[in-house]
Structures are given as C-alpha cells and as structure tokens.
Motif scaffolding. Structure first.
Motif: not given
Length: 173
Positions: A77-97, A100-104
């Motif tokens: 996130v930047f100073d605008e306080s919002f993000i646009e997520i285009e690839t949830p799989a990447i954020l799932a992996m970065e979050s530690g998941f 097969q169930r990572a995105i879920t």
C-alpha cells in the motif's frame, strides 16, 4: 515541540546511535546495511506492528491468524491507503500460503480482515479483493478496546509503546 526542535533532537539521537554502533561493531561498510533513505523498495510501518499483529490475530480467533496477510497488504500500500490486486496467488504466497488451498486460505483471511474492519474490499473483474482500502489499524483496535474485545494487558502494551514513539492515534479516547 516544533519542527526545528524535532529535527535537532532526531539528529542528536541518530548521532548517539551511530557512535554506539561504531563502539560495538567498529567501522561498517554502509552498503552492507539497509537504509530506507538510500535503498528503494521500502514501506513505512508502525513501530508497534508486532503488538498490532498480536491483537489482530487474537481478534481473528484460534487457527485463523490474519497478521501475515495484513502485513503483505501493508507492504504493497502507498499513501492513498488502497491497493489493486491483480494476482491473488502472489499475495497468497507472500502471506505464507502454499499448495492447492493457498488462494482459498488467503481469501478466507482477507474475508476475516474485512469482517474485523481492518480492510474494506471492493469486487472487480479480477475477483472479490481486486481493490482493497486499508484502514488505520490503531483506530480499529481502539474501537475493539472501547467494546472490551481486547485484553487490557495487550492494549495497554500497545498504548504505552505508541506513546513512547510519539504515535497519538490512540490518544483520542
């Protein structure tokens, strides 16, 4: 304390810490250290984040920690306080998941963050969490404290640490 005084104090503290660092470790090649003013790819994070993360995980319930997912969002996130997520799989992996169930699993943590009020997602063509507004975590935690939904000990630790670092987000009680 005015800006000039604050800057003078900050410079004095920095010089004291650099002198102590040199006493402890001698001369260090600055290129081997992380410096947020020189290196790209950093974000600002509250110094109280470890306590914020504990409170979030306590609020989310046993077996569904949300702090890693929140940290992943925060780091994008930047100073605008919002993000646009285009690839949830990447954020799932970065979050530690993973697996097969990572995105879920990631979706369930995002849902929990939204239920708790730390984020407000908006659905887009790419999914339920394409657009995510990130609220000030202090304000959300303060609300839970006022409702007696946070342990007094943990809230006081957060409050005390916030005072130590000059964060006044919790002072409007």
């Amino acid at each position: 304390m005015n800006i000039k005084q604050r800057n003078a104090r900050a410079k004095k503290v920095t010089n004291q810490k650099l002198a102590l660092r040199e006493k402890l470790w001698g001369q260090i090649n600055e290129s081997e250290l992380w410096n947020r003013k020189v290196n790209d790819g950093y974000t600002t994070i509250p110094r109280t984040f470890p306590l914020i993360a504990q409170i979030m995980d306590n609020l989310s319930g046993k077996g569904t920690p949300v702090s890693n997912t929140y940290l992943t969002i925060w780091c994008r996130v930047f100073d605008e306080s919002f993000i646009e997520i285009e690839t949830p799989a990447i954020l799932a992996m970065e979050s530690g998941f993973s697996g097969q169930r990572a995105i879920t699993t990631w979706n369930s943590r995002m849902s929990k963050l939204a239920q708790l009020g730390f984020i407000k997602p908006e659905r887009g063509t790419l999914g339920d969490y394409q657009y995510v507004l990130v609220y000030n975590p202090y304000k959300i935690i303060q609300k839970y404290h006022e409702e007696d939904n946070i342990s007094k000990q943990l809230y006081l630790a957060l409050f005390k640490r916030a005072q130590e670092i000059g964060a006044d987000d919790l002072s409007s009680e």
